[in-house]
Scaffold this motif. Structure first.
Motif: not given
Length: 310
Positions: A165-183
């Protein structure tokens, strides 16, 4: 020039805070000034409380225009000994040379950061959310890495999987993190559900987990407006002030007290009722980057509450 006794007035925006901070090279770096979204600021070396425009001792400037106001800075990162400014449509780098900010240097990247904070370090590069998907940047050009799940970021529903939901004000954050061999990539879809995309770096494989279902909270039996909470560590009880007892029955008193213990029982501070279970669910803002089904020791839990459903 002004003559004697002439009235002089001016306006200033001193103390305007930015919402992007980075600690690097013994300085604090800041961007996100709403009046100058394209400027990068830095504190004095080892003096994070001091933010001069120009350092009177050294003569060095402590702010630097990076892009233009229509291409604001959306993220700050340190990469290869340089400060990376992830702007909305492009990426710039700044380096420090004997206390002097050198740059900015525009990289060949033809994409920028779509949401503030929606980036992360992955292997020897930076992954970030652009307007049309997830890209990887390693210091030069960018490479799209989300081709296999492009529908998620381009408004298409496939096999019941709703898009981001890229248009919603409630959906501002997309969190990206790596743990081991997975993102891990967290996002909210158009139904309000929270999801985690997992990408395996070794096997080039995507998977999807749903971690938050809005309907499960909307259908909760107990609905209350919480105005304050504290934990009694001695008795292991949590106390919360509320203004509503249930969704169908308003409270008799405006500040009833719920006593909630480790077993999930509660008692009202108003009319006498039989203690019963509270139907509740708790969701963390950031998905657990480890094994979600393994029990863990948690020392501190922080709750941010607003008026609404609990």
């Amino acid at each position: 020039t002004h003559v004697a006794d002439e009235n002089i007035s001016w306006s200033t925006n001193a103390g305007i805070a930015g919402d992007l901070l980075l600690t690097a090279m013994q300085c604090l770096w800041m961007a996100g000034d709403p009046n100058n979204p394209h400027l990068l600021y830095r504190s004095k070396t080892a003096r994070p409380e001091s933010w001069p425009i120009i350092n009177e001792t050294t003569g060095n400037a402590h702010s630097l225009p990076i892009s233009s106001p229509d291409n604001p800075i959306m993220g700050l990162a340190e990469f290869n000994g340089e400060i990376v400014c992830l702007c909305k449509n492009s990426i710039f780098t700044v380096r420090m040379d004997s206390g002097v900010m050198r740059g900015p240097i525009r990289t060949p990247a033809n994409r920028g950061l779509f949401r503030k904070g929606s980036w992360g370090y992955v292997d020897n590069g930076i992954w970030f959310l652009a307007y049309d998907g997830i890209y990887a940047w390693n210091g030069s050009t960018v490479q799209k890495v989300s081709f296999a799940v492009d529908f998620v970021f381009n408004g298409q529903e496939v096999n019941g999987i709703k898009p981001y939901d890229k248009d919603s004000n409630a959906s501002k954050l997309v969190n990206i993190q790596q743990k081991g061999n997975e993102v891990f990539i967290n996002y909210y879809d158009t139904s309000g559900a929270g999801n985690v995309l997992r990408y395996n770096l070794l096997f080039d494989r995507w998977s999807l987990d749903q971690i938050y279902d809005q309907d499960s909270v909307l259908n909760a039996d107990k609905v209350c407006n919480v105005t304050g909470m504290f934990m009694d560590n001695t008795s292991s009880e949590m106390y919360a002030a509320k203004s509503t007892k249930t969704s169908n029955s308003p409270a008799t008193y405006s500040s009833d007290i719920i006593i909630y213990d480790k077993q999930g029982n509660y008692q009202d501070g108003g009319p006498s009722t039989t203690p019963q279970k509270i139907k509740y669910e708790a969701f963390s803002k950031v998905y657990d980057m480890g094994a979600p089904f393994i029990k863990k020791n948690i020392t501190d839990v922080y709750l941010e509450l607003t008026s609404g459903l609990v």
